[in-house]
Design a protein around this motif. Structure first.
Motif, short mmCIF file in Angstrom:
data_model
loop_
_atom_site.label_atom_id
_atom_site.label_comp_id
_atom_site.label_asym_id
_atom_site.label_seq_id
_atom_site.Cartn_x
_atom_site.Cartn_y
_atom_site.Cartn_z
N PHE A 29 -17.56 -1.80 8.42
CA PHE A 29 -16.14 -1.47 8.30
C PHE A 29 -15.94 -0.40 7.22
N GLN A 30 -16.60 -0.57 6.08
CA GLN A 30 -16.49 0.40 5.00
C GLN A 30 -16.99 1.77 5.44
N GLY A 31 -18.14 1.79 6.12
CA GLY A 31 -18.68 3.06 6.58
C GLY A 31 -17.78 3.74 7.60
N HIS A 32 -17.18 2.93 8.46
CA HIS A 32 -16.29 3.47 9.49
C HIS A 32 -15.03 4.08 8.88
N VAL A 33 -14.44 3.37 7.92
CA VAL A 33 -13.22 3.88 7.28
C VAL A 33 -13.53 5.05 6.36
N GLY A 34 -14.71 5.00 5.73
CA GLY A 34 -15.12 6.12 4.89
C GLY A 34 -14.46 6.16 3.53
N GLU A 35 -14.16 5.00 2.98
CA GLU A 35 -13.57 4.91 1.65
C GLU A 35 -14.52 4.17 0.72
N LYS A 36 -14.83 4.76 -0.41
CA LYS A 36 -15.71 4.15 -1.39
C LYS A 36 -15.10 2.85 -1.91
N GLY A 37 -15.93 1.81 -2.00
CA GLY A 37 -15.45 0.53 -2.50
C GLY A 37 -14.48 -0.17 -1.58
N TRP A 38 -14.54 0.15 -0.28
CA TRP A 38 -13.55 -0.34 0.66
C TRP A 38 -13.58 -1.86 0.80
N VAL A 39 -14.76 -2.46 0.83
CA VAL A 39 -14.84 -3.91 1.00
C VAL A 39 -14.07 -4.62 -0.11
N LYS A 40 -14.28 -4.21 -1.35
CA LYS A 40 -13.58 -4.81 -2.48
C LYS A 40 -12.09 -4.53 -2.41
N ARG A 41 -11.74 -3.31 -2.08
CA ARG A 41 -10.32 -2.91 -2.04
C ARG A 41 -9.56 -3.66 -0.95
N PHE A 42 -10.16 -3.76 0.22
CA PHE A 42 -9.55 -4.47 1.34
C PHE A 42 -9.39 -5.95 1.00
N THR A 43 -10.39 -6.52 0.36
CA THR A 43 -10.34 -7.93 -0.02
C THR A 43 -9.23 -8.18 -1.03
N GLN A 44 -9.12 -7.31 -2.01
CA GLN A 44 -8.11 -7.49 -3.05
C GLN A 44 -6.69 -7.40 -2.48
N LYS A 45 -6.49 -6.59 -1.47
CA LYS A 45 -5.15 -6.45 -0.89
C LYS A 45 -4.73 -7.71 -0.17
N GLY A 46 -5.67 -8.40 0.46
CA GLY A 46 -5.38 -9.70 1.06
C GLY A 46 -4.51 -9.68 2.30
N ALA A 47 -4.55 -8.59 3.05
CA ALA A 47 -3.84 -8.50 4.32
C ALA A 47 -4.86 -8.19 5.41
N PRO A 48 -5.65 -9.19 5.83
CA PRO A 48 -6.84 -8.92 6.63
C PRO A 48 -6.62 -8.76 8.13
N GLY A 49 -5.41 -9.01 8.62
CA GLY A 49 -5.23 -9.08 10.06
C GLY A 49 -5.79 -10.40 10.56
N ALA A 50 -5.60 -10.69 11.84
CA ALA A 50 -5.92 -12.02 12.37
C ALA A 50 -6.87 -11.97 13.55
N TYR A 51 -7.84 -12.87 13.53
CA TYR A 51 -8.63 -13.16 14.72
C TYR A 51 -7.91 -14.22 15.55
N LEU A 52 -8.07 -14.12 16.86
CA LEU A 52 -7.40 -15.05 17.77
C LEU A 52 -8.34 -15.52 18.85
#
Length: 222
Positions: free
Chosen positions: A132-155
């Motif tokens: 996911f981080q490589g696809h988005v292309g943002e450094k530190g994306w895993v940590k940043r996405f986690t900190q935001k806490g809006a992950p979307g939903a699996y169904l």
């Protein structure tokens, strides 16, 4: 509330995945549909719940409890403002880009009717990975996405059928507990002390999260 964009991915080789074959289906592109939605089978055997959608790493993705992934367009818009770049529908690898629906605020076990046939049930939030981080292309994306806490939903798929881009979405069942996708995500990532609260969601919760919560309770409160 509606399905703003219906997105499917094709397997392609990339340098940033740790998947053994070096391919990923995370690059989802909008399609008009109709697309058939069915329960794909157990994790490790079943892939995506959407016909024509590639899931390449079945160690972590796909299966009945992760059959479909949804992200709110409003969350993508928020990330656009924060990152200062355009984020098209499907960029997070989501199958459903929704509009007018609080996806991360949905309760575990909440059911949505998409179009006239398909009923989906919320099971958990999405855990970010290096692909996911490589696809988005943002450094530190895993940590940043986690900190935001809006992950979307699996169904998971409760009632199969066909869906199309633009279909209405209706919440047809909302459980009485307060375990949201966002709370579940925080519990399994950054706030482990929240794990006992997940048990209120019962069997609707993704089995891996349920097992983690039960183990925590047995160890610390049993």
């Amino acid at each position: 509330m509606k399905l703003l964009s219906l997105n499917l991915g094709r397997a392609r080789a990339v340098e940033y995945t740790d998947q053994p074959e070096g391919v990923t289906g995370i690059d989802k592109q909008p399609v008009a549909g109709p697309v058939r939605v069915t329960a794909p089978g157990p994790k490790g055997v079943g892939a995506s719940g959407l016909a024509g959608d590639a899931v390449c790493d079945m160690r972590h993705h796909g299966g009945d409890h992760q059959a479909v992934y949804a992200v709110a367009r409003e969350d993508l818009d928020d990330w656009e403002r924060e990152l200062g770049r355009t984020l098209p529908n499907g960029v997070f690898g989501e199958n459903l880009t929704t509009q007018g629906l609080d996806v991360s605020g949905a309760r575990i076990g909440e059911r949505w009717r998409v179009g006239s046939e398909v009923v989906l049930e919320v099971t958990c939030g999405r855990i970010p990975c290096l692909t996911f981080q490589g696809h988005v292309g943002e450094k530190g994306w895993v940590k940043r996405f986690t900190q935001k806490g809006a992950p979307g939903a699996y169904l998971r798929v409760i009632e199969p059928g066909e869906i199309r881009s633009g279909d209405p979405i209706e919440i047809v069942h909302r459980p009485g507990h307060d375990v949201t996708v966002a709370l579940q995500f925080r519990a399994v990532t950054t706030e482990r002390e929240l794990l006992p609260r997940l048990l209120a969601a019962g069997e609707a919760l993704h089995p891996e999260s349920l097992a983690t919560a039960e183990k925590y309770v047995a160890k610390y409160t049993g």
